[in-house]
Design a protein around this motif. Structure first.
Motif, PDB file in Angstrom:
ATOM      1  N   ALA A  46       8.939  -1.594   3.047  1.00  0.00           N
ATOM      2  CA  ALA A  46       7.564  -1.711   3.526  1.00  0.00           C
ATOM      3  C   ALA A  46       7.206  -0.555   4.441  1.00  0.00           C
ATOM      4  O   ALA A  46       8.063   0.059   5.094  1.00  0.00           O
ATOM      5  N   VAL A  47       5.904  -0.258   4.512  1.00  0.00           N
ATOM      6  CA  VAL A  47       5.401   0.751   5.449  1.00  0.00           C
ATOM      7  C   VAL A  47       5.460   0.168   6.854  1.00  0.00           C
ATOM      8  O   VAL A  47       4.870  -0.878   7.131  1.00  0.00           O
ATOM      9  N   THR A  48       6.175   0.858   7.724  1.00  0.00           N
ATOM     10  CA  THR A  48       6.331   0.392   9.098  1.00  0.00           C
ATOM     11  C   THR A  48       5.230   0.931  10.000  1.00  0.00           C
ATOM     12  O   THR A  48       4.720   0.220  10.874  1.00  0.00           O
ATOM     13  N   ALA A  50       1.463   2.686  10.218  1.00  0.00           N
ATOM     14  CA  ALA A  50       0.223   2.910   9.470  1.00  0.00           C
ATOM     15  C   ALA A  50       0.045   4.395   9.177  1.00  0.00           C
ATOM     16  O   ALA A  50       0.276   5.241  10.042  1.00  0.00           O
ATOM     17  N   GLY A  51      -0.384   4.675   7.947  1.00  0.00           N
ATOM     18  CA  GLY A  51      -0.583   6.060   7.533  1.00  0.00           C
ATOM     19  C   GLY A  51       0.608   6.660   6.829  1.00  0.00           C
ATOM     20  O   GLY A  51       0.488   7.719   6.195  1.00  0.00           O
ATOM     21  N   ASN A  52       1.767   6.012   6.944  1.00  0.00           N
ATOM     22  CA  ASN A  52       2.954   6.488   6.240  1.00  0.00           C
ATOM     23  C   ASN A  52       3.019   5.893   4.839  1.00  0.00           C
ATOM     24  O   ASN A  52       2.169   5.090   4.434  1.00  0.00           O
ATOM     25  N   THR A  53       4.057   6.283   4.095  1.00  0.00           N
ATOM     26  CA  THR A  53       4.323   5.712   2.774  1.00  0.00           C
ATOM     27  C   THR A  53       5.744   5.186   2.753  1.00  0.00           C
ATOM     28  O   THR A  53       6.601   5.588   3.552  1.00  0.00           O
ATOM     29  N   ASP A  54       5.992   4.259   1.835  1.00  0.00           N
ATOM     30  CA  ASP A  54       7.336   3.714   1.622  1.00  0.00           C
ATOM     31  C   ASP A  54       7.352   3.134   0.212  1.00  0.00           C
ATOM     32  O   ASP A  54       6.348   3.171  -0.505  1.00  0.00           O
ATOM     33  N   TRP A  55       8.480   2.610  -0.208  1.00  0.00           N
ATOM     34  CA  TRP A  55       8.622   2.137  -1.586  1.00  0.00           C
ATOM     35  C   TRP A  55       7.557   1.110  -1.956  1.00  0.00           C
ATOM     36  O   TRP A  55       7.109   1.070  -3.112  1.00  0.00           O
ATOM     37  N   ALA A  56       7.118   0.293  -1.014  1.00  0.00           N
ATOM     38  CA  ALA A  56       6.092  -0.707  -1.302  1.00  0.00           C
ATOM     39  C   ALA A  56       4.691  -0.180  -1.016  1.00  0.00           C
ATOM     40  O   ALA A  56       3.723  -0.938  -1.112  1.00  0.00           O
ATOM     41  N   GLY A  57       4.576   1.086  -0.699  1.00  0.00           N
ATOM     42  CA  GLY A  57       3.276   1.679  -0.411  1.00  0.00           C
ATOM     43  C   GLY A  57       3.287   3.170  -0.674  1.00  0.00           C
ATOM     44  O   GLY A  57       3.104   3.992   0.240  1.00  0.00           O
ATOM     45  N   LEU A  58       3.521   3.556  -1.926  1.00  0.00           N
ATOM     46  CA  LEU A  58       3.604   4.965  -2.299  1.00  0.00           C
ATOM     47  C   LEU A  58       2.220   5.575  -2.414  1.00  0.00           C
ATOM     48  O   LEU A  58       1.252   4.896  -2.764  1.00  0.00           O
ATOM     49  N   ASN A  59       2.113   6.864  -2.143  1.00  0.00           N
ATOM     50  CA  ASN A  59       0.850   7.553  -2.412  1.00  0.00           C
ATOM     51  C   ASN A  59       0.761   7.858  -3.903  1.00  0.00           C
ATOM     52  O   ASN A  59       1.695   7.587  -4.670  1.00  0.00           O
ATOM     53  N   ALA A  60      -0.363   8.423  -4.312  1.00  0.00           N
ATOM     54  CA  ALA A  60      -0.617   8.612  -5.743  1.00  0.00           C
ATOM     55  C   ALA A  60       0.434   9.506  -6.389  1.00  0.00           C
ATOM     56  O   ALA A  60       0.915   9.240  -7.505  1.00  0.00           O
ATOM     57  N   GLN A  61       0.796  10.586  -5.714  1.00  0.00           N
ATOM     58  CA  GLN A  61       1.765  11.510  -6.294  1.00  0.00           C
ATOM     59  C   GLN A  61       3.146  10.862  -6.379  1.00  0.00           C
ATOM     60  O   GLN A  61       3.840  10.972  -7.395  1.00  0.00           O
ATOM     61  N   SER A 105      18.262  -9.006   5.547  1.00  0.00           N
ATOM     62  CA  SER A 105      17.745  -9.390   4.240  1.00  0.00           C
ATOM     63  C   SER A 105      16.257  -9.089   4.186  1.00  0.00           C
ATOM     64  O   SER A 105      15.520  -9.325   5.154  1.00  0.00           O
ATOM     65  N   LEU A 106      15.796  -8.563   3.058  1.00  0.00           N
ATOM     66  CA  LEU A 106      14.370  -8.229   2.951  1.00  0.00           C
ATOM     67  C   LEU A 106      13.915  -8.302   1.499  1.00  0.00           C
ATOM     68  O   LEU A 106      14.710  -8.219   0.567  1.00  0.00           O
ATOM     69  N   ALA A 107      12.613  -8.478   1.342  1.00  0.00           N
ATOM     70  CA  ALA A 107      12.024  -8.559  -0.002  1.00  0.00           C
ATOM     71  C   ALA A 107      12.064  -7.187  -0.668  1.00  0.00           C
ATOM     72  O   ALA A 107      11.811  -6.165  -0.034  1.00  0.00           O
ATOM     73  N   ASN A 108      12.358  -7.189  -1.968  1.00  0.00           N
ATOM     74  CA  ASN A 108      12.413  -5.960  -2.752  1.00  0.00           C
ATOM     75  C   ASN A 108      11.355  -6.018  -3.845  1.00  0.00           C
ATOM     76  O   ASN A 108      11.555  -6.623  -4.899  1.00  0.00           O
TER      77      ASN A 108
END
Length: 532
Positions: free
Chosen positions: A47-49, A51-62, A210-213
């Motif tokens: 998850a994005v921790t 705001a404004g960043n990206t992570d596996w659950a919040g990728l940018n378009a590229q 443990s975390l959601a994937n």
């Protein structure tokens, strides 16, 4: 999902002297992202921790466009692995089924994506899940320029390695330590010694809770237990793997586990190679078209091109194309020069609207430029008249007269209007020759003609030929008394002075004839003197 990558034609640079290993940090404490990157590759979650960043659950378009997800086979007798003591440096390997021990070596999923930052740096982001919860992790992520063989079936395999392929060592020994990263390069026969990845160009972490994937694909569960997910972020440009201004040469990657932290230990489980895209290569395709098509003069006439991305240039004939191969984003030029004789470059159009002299090639963009050459052609027109008393005074169109044209195989024949034409001739000088019909005389049976580029039968100025019919003349005398008279005949034309065209004398019987053939229209005077 798989995104197809491209095989590059440039070799990557070496990676010696790249700094220290990723340092130790406290459990669950995330440091800053890599410089210039918004991807949180250091927090060990999806998850994005911030705001404004990206992570596996919040990728940018590229990042999303370049995401490649691969899954291992289900654990158990159907799962495949390297066997028979296969080592990381082996090219000839053995794939077996059902030989993975129920321990830390059993892999689940791999996640690979990439992006090119605004400053041109190429970033690679990696994620790996396991289906076991052992605290230590010893993984290798092999990144290849060439596609790999099918490793999903058992048996001997030969890996397709290219000099300067890379191997990312990912080691986590448990506890509060962060994983360490190192880079090795393939020298043609073996992997180089490891170069630790410093914190300026790499970061890594595992999930400590443990975390959601959200990316989970069987055999990985939707919830990843602690220490079963590891991630990393690498600046491939900062590491010297993809130098600034060059494009990524890699097209495939796969994850494999080692039995221990010793590099020479046997490799065990793997997730079959997946296609990847590092998303910073573009290509320029130049296509050649001729009008008319095919080339009526010579199908193998070559049209030469120069290009800023090709020092040697290239040549194309009608229907052929040239692919630049992988190019880094930037401005490139291509030109057709010199344009071959008798051809005009009538259009040179690029698919993105760029001028071929300044092609703005973007990241992962393909620009196709079509160069169309039109053959310089013109028409040769002929008009044929004749004089024909029955049709009235003056010239009249002459149908059915044949003409030959130098350089043209077949003769042309005038139509009912006295016209004949040949189109599709190269501009230049020709000779037109009339086959003069019997009974006529031509004003000039052979005339020059210059074909002008762009003319047609409708616009070409005709060369004119005029024929005049000829007449035979005959004057005779016949003595009514056999041998009773003797006569002379003399016919002259109306020239000044007159020229005799026919003359004759009688024979012993007093009979005689004076004749002439092929006379042109005019006044002829015949003088007959009868001598009794």
């Amino acid at each position: 999902m798989h995104v197809k990558g491209k095989t590059g034609k440039r070799l990557i640079a070496g990676v010696a002297g790249l700094g220290l290993a990723v340092g130790l940090v406290g459990s669950g404490i995330a440091s800053a992202n890599l410089p210039g990157s918004d991807f949180e590759g250091n927090d060990g979650n999806f998850a994005v921790t911030t705001a404004g960043n990206t992570d596996w659950a919040g990728l940018n378009a590229q990042q999303q466009a370049n995401l490649s997800v691969a899954a291992d086979l289900l654990s158990g007798q159907t799962d495949n692995s390297f066997g028979n003591g296969t080592k990381t440096s082996d090219v000839n390997v053995s794939v077996v089924s059902g030989q993975i021990p129920n321990n830390k070596a059993d892999l689940g999923n791999s996640y690979i994506t990439s992006e090119t930052l605004a400053n041109g740096d190429v970033m690679m982001y990696l994620g790996v899940t396991r289906v076991t919860t052992s605290g230590t992790v010893n993984l290798d992520i092999e990144v290849n320029q060439a596609a790999q063989p099918d490793l999903t079936t058992p048996g001997p395999k030969t890996l397709n390695r290219t000099v300067d392929d890379i191997l990312i060592n990912y080691d986590f020994q448990g506890g509060s330590q962060r994983p360490t990263l190192a880079i090795r390069t393939w020298n043609g026969t073996d992997w180089s010694a490891p170069t630790p990845v410093g914190s300026a160009n790499g970061e890594a972490e595992v999930n400590r809770v443990s975390l959601a994937n959200p990316l989970a694909v069987a055999p990985s569960p939707a919830t990843a237990p602690a220490f079963t997910f590891g991630e990393a972020a690498l600046n491939l440009t900062g590491l010297g793997i993809i130098p600034e201004g060059e494009c990524a040469p890699f097209s495939a990657a796969y994850v494999k586990s080692r039995a221990s932290d010793a590099f020479t230990s046997a490799v065990k489980d793997f997730i079959a190679p997946q296609e990847i895209s590092l998303d910073n290569c573009g290509e320029i395709i130049v296509e050649k078209v001729t009008d008319p098509s095919p080339d009526p003069t010579d199908p193998d006439t070559l049209f030469p091109f120069t290009a800023s991305y090709d020092a040697d240039g290239f040549s194309l004939s009608n229907g052929q194309s040239n692919n630049s191969g992988n190019l880094a984003a930037g401005t490139y030029s291509v030109a057709e020069t010199p344009v071959p004789a008798n051809w005009t470059l009538t259009s040179f159009v690029c698919s993105d609207g760029s001028d071929p002299a300044a092609i703005a090639l973007g990241v992962n963009e393909t620009v196709t430029c079509v160069a169309t050459n039109t053959l310089n052609q013109g028409a040769l027109a002929i008009h044929k008249d004749r004089k024909h008393a029955a049709d009235g005074p003056g010239p009249h169109p002459h149908e059915g007269v044949s003409f030959s044209v130098s350089g043209v195989a077949d003769p042309v024949v005038t139509d009912e209007n006295g016209n004949a034409c040949v189109e599709g001739l190269l501009p230049g000088d020709y000779t037109v020759t009339e086959t003069v019909p019997a009974g006529y005389v031509s004003d000039d049976a052979e005339k020059p003609y210059t074909v002008v580029n762009g003319t047609t039968c409708a616009t070409a100025v005709a060369v004119n030929f005029t024929n005049t019919p000829q007449t035979g003349l005959s004057v005779s005398v016949d003595s009514e008394v056999d041998g009773g008279t003797a006569s002379t005949i003399d016919c002259v034309n109306d020239e000044d002075p007159p020229v005799s065209v026919a003359s004759g004398t009688t024979d012993v019987n007093g009979d005689g004839t004076a004749s002439a053939a092929d006379l042109l229209p005019g006044t002829y005077t015949c003088t007959v003197v009868i001598d009794p």
